[in-house]
Design a protein around this motif. Structure first.
Motif, short mmCIF file in Angstrom:
data_model
loop_
_atom_site.label_atom_id
_atom_site.label_comp_id
_atom_site.label_asym_id
_atom_site.label_seq_id
_atom_site.Cartn_x
_atom_site.Cartn_y
_atom_site.Cartn_z
N TYR B 25 31.27 84.59 43.35
CA TYR B 25 31.92 85.47 42.38
C TYR B 25 33.37 85.05 42.22
O TYR B 25 33.95 84.39 43.08
CB TYR B 25 31.80 86.94 42.80
CG TYR B 25 32.43 87.29 44.11
CD1 TYR B 25 31.74 87.12 45.31
CD2 TYR B 25 33.73 87.82 44.18
CE1 TYR B 25 32.30 87.46 46.52
CE2 TYR B 25 34.30 88.16 45.39
CZ TYR B 25 33.58 87.98 46.56
OH TYR B 25 34.16 88.29 47.77
N THR B 26 33.95 85.41 41.11
CA THR B 26 35.32 84.98 40.82
C THR B 26 36.32 86.14 40.86
O THR B 26 37.50 85.90 41.08
CB THR B 26 35.40 84.31 39.44
OG1 THR B 26 34.90 85.22 38.44
CG2 THR B 26 34.57 83.04 39.40
N ASN B 27 35.85 87.36 40.67
CA ASN B 27 36.77 88.49 40.61
C ASN B 27 37.03 89.02 42.03
O ASN B 27 36.15 89.62 42.65
CB ASN B 27 36.16 89.60 39.74
CG ASN B 27 37.11 90.75 39.49
OD1 ASN B 27 38.12 90.89 40.16
ND2 ASN B 27 36.79 91.56 38.51
N SER B 28 38.23 88.83 42.52
CA SER B 28 38.55 89.24 43.89
C SER B 28 38.63 90.75 44.03
O SER B 28 38.73 91.27 45.14
CB SER B 28 39.87 88.60 44.32
OG SER B 28 40.90 88.97 43.43
N MET B 29 38.57 91.47 42.92
CA MET B 29 38.59 92.93 42.99
C MET B 29 37.22 93.52 43.35
O MET B 29 37.12 94.67 43.75
CB MET B 29 39.03 93.52 41.64
CG MET B 29 40.41 93.10 41.21
SD MET B 29 41.68 93.68 42.34
CE MET B 29 41.64 95.43 42.01
N PHE B 30 36.17 92.73 43.19
CA PHE B 30 34.83 93.22 43.56
C PHE B 30 34.83 93.59 45.04
O PHE B 30 35.31 92.82 45.88
CB PHE B 30 33.76 92.17 43.32
CG PHE B 30 33.42 91.96 41.86
CD1 PHE B 30 33.18 90.68 41.38
CD2 PHE B 30 33.32 93.02 40.98
CE1 PHE B 30 32.85 90.46 40.06
CE2 PHE B 30 32.99 92.81 39.65
CZ PHE B 30 32.77 91.52 39.19
N ASP B 31 34.27 94.75 45.37
CA ASP B 31 34.25 95.15 46.78
C ASP B 31 32.91 95.72 47.21
O ASP B 31 32.79 96.31 48.28
CB ASP B 31 35.38 96.14 47.07
CG ASP B 31 35.35 97.35 46.15
OD1 ASP B 31 36.28 98.17 46.25
OD2 ASP B 31 34.42 97.48 45.35
N TYR B 32 31.92 95.56 46.37
CA TYR B 32 30.58 96.00 46.76
C TYR B 32 29.59 95.05 46.12
O TYR B 32 29.71 94.71 44.95
CB TYR B 32 30.34 97.44 46.27
CG TYR B 32 29.19 98.11 46.95
CD1 TYR B 32 27.96 98.27 46.31
CD2 TYR B 32 29.31 98.59 48.25
CE1 TYR B 32 26.90 98.88 46.95
CE2 TYR B 32 28.26 99.20 48.89
CZ TYR B 32 27.05 99.34 48.24
OH TYR B 32 26.00 99.95 48.88
N PHE B 33 28.61 94.63 46.94
CA PHE B 33 27.70 93.58 46.48
C PHE B 33 26.27 93.99 46.79
O PHE B 33 25.99 94.62 47.81
CB PHE B 33 28.03 92.25 47.18
CG PHE B 33 29.47 91.84 46.97
CD1 PHE B 33 30.45 92.25 47.86
CD2 PHE B 33 29.83 91.07 45.88
CE1 PHE B 33 31.78 91.91 47.65
CE2 PHE B 33 31.15 90.71 45.66
CZ PHE B 33 32.12 91.14 46.55
N LEU B 34 25.38 93.62 45.89
CA LEU B 34 23.99 94.05 46.01
C LEU B 34 23.07 92.88 45.69
O LEU B 34 23.44 91.96 44.96
CB LEU B 34 23.68 95.20 45.03
CG LEU B 34 24.64 96.39 45.02
CD1 LEU B 34 25.73 96.21 43.96
CD2 LEU B 34 23.87 97.66 44.71
N TRP B 35 21.88 92.96 46.22
CA TRP B 35 20.80 92.05 45.84
C TRP B 35 19.65 92.88 45.30
O TRP B 35 19.26 93.89 45.89
CB TRP B 35 20.32 91.22 47.03
CG TRP B 35 21.25 90.13 47.43
CD1 TRP B 35 22.25 90.19 48.36
CD2 TRP B 35 21.29 88.79 46.90
NE1 TRP B 35 22.90 88.98 48.45
CE2 TRP B 35 22.33 88.10 47.56
CE3 TRP B 35 20.54 88.10 45.94
CZ2 TRP B 35 22.64 86.76 47.29
CZ3 TRP B 35 20.85 86.77 45.67
CH2 TRP B 35 21.89 86.12 46.35
N TYR B 36 19.13 92.43 44.18
CA TYR B 36 17.95 93.03 43.57
C TYR B 36 16.86 91.96 43.49
O TYR B 36 17.15 90.77 43.34
CB TYR B 36 18.25 93.55 42.16
CG TYR B 36 18.89 94.91 42.11
CD1 TYR B 36 20.24 95.09 42.42
CD2 TYR B 36 18.15 96.04 41.77
CE1 TYR B 36 20.83 96.34 42.38
CE2 TYR B 36 18.73 97.30 41.72
CZ TYR B 36 20.06 97.44 42.03
OH TYR B 36 20.64 98.68 41.99
N LYS B 37 15.64 92.42 43.55
CA LYS B 37 14.47 91.54 43.50
C LYS B 37 13.65 91.92 42.28
O LYS B 37 13.52 93.11 41.96
CB LYS B 37 13.68 91.77 44.79
CG LYS B 37 12.37 91.08 44.92
CD LYS B 37 11.79 91.47 46.29
CE LYS B 37 10.42 90.94 46.51
NZ LYS B 37 9.91 91.33 47.85
#
Lengths: 114, 115
Positions: B25-37
């Motif tokens: 990811y490029t946006n350093s403001m992101f602070d929550y990450f998810l994986w979907y299937k």
């Protein structure tokens, strides 16, 4: 008993037509979303409603108009369809609209504009 | 400008081995990450998530690793099973209340697990 349902599943139509896609959730969630999966496979958010109020409105042509008659339904109406509108459209819902909440997706509506 | 990228369109793994799916990811403001299937003709389903205050989260056979300095996360599936064959989407979000649940998705990686 489907949690998030969409109708129709497939939609083939001519350029210039107007069409609607319906979404219903029976999870009691307050927030609903529309996503578009384009030819490059990215899932991009289009709109989000919380308790019938528009919350997220991404850069989407104004030919696309969401309507939420109640918090269990979020419909998407598309005017003057164009070839580039061909995509898979997914509806989703979540309890309150927080990013940490699980979003529950419908099966998608495959739209083909000829 | 795609802020979340999954640079491997596909991955093929033998049953029982480890599957590693990557996401940048490029946006350093992101602070929550998810994986979907996602299975064919179905919508995505939530798999696992991680907050930026952690560097690892585990749930059964699935582990997500986060490297904030590299702006990179990965999903490990051990052992891989044929039923894991699906498209895996990485997503990122701003966890604050003003994000209103907006998720930014990558383009997905098709995982095929061979018996």
């Amino acid at each position: 008993d489907t949690a998030v349902s969409q109708t129709p599943k497939y939609l083939v139509t001519q350029m210039g037509n107007d069409k609607s896609i319906k979404c219903e959730q029976n999870l009691g969630h307050d927030t609903m979303y529309w996503y578009k999966q384009d030819s490059k496979k990215f899932l991009k958010i289009m709109f989000s409603y919380n308790n019938k109020e528009l919350i997220i409105n991404e850069t989407v042509p104004n030919r696309f108009s969401p309507k939420s008659p109640d918090k269990a339904h979020l419909n998407l109406h598309i005017n003057s369809l164009e070839l580039g509108d061909s995509a898979v459209y997914f509806c989703a819902s979540s309890p309150g609209g927080l990013a940490q909440e699980t979003q529950y997706f419908g099966p998608g509506t495959r739209l083909l504009v000829l | 400008d795609q802020q979340v990228k999954q640079n491997s369109p596909s991955l093929s793994v033998q049953e029982g081995r480890i599957s590693i799916l990557n996401c940048d990811y490029t946006n350093s403001m992101f602070d929550y990450f998810l994986w979907y299937k996602k299975y064919p003709a179905e919508g995505p389903t939530f798999l696992i998530s991680i907050s930026s205050i952690k560097d690892k989260n585990e749930d059964g056979r699935f582990t997500v690793f986060l490297n904030k300095s590299a702006k990179h996360l990965s999903l490990h599936i051990v052992p891989s099973q044929p039923g894991d064959s699906a498209v895996y989407f990485c997503a990122a979000a701003l966890a604050g209340g003003t994000s209103y649940g907006k998720l930014t998705f990558g383009q997905g990686t098709i995982l095929t697990v061979h018996p």
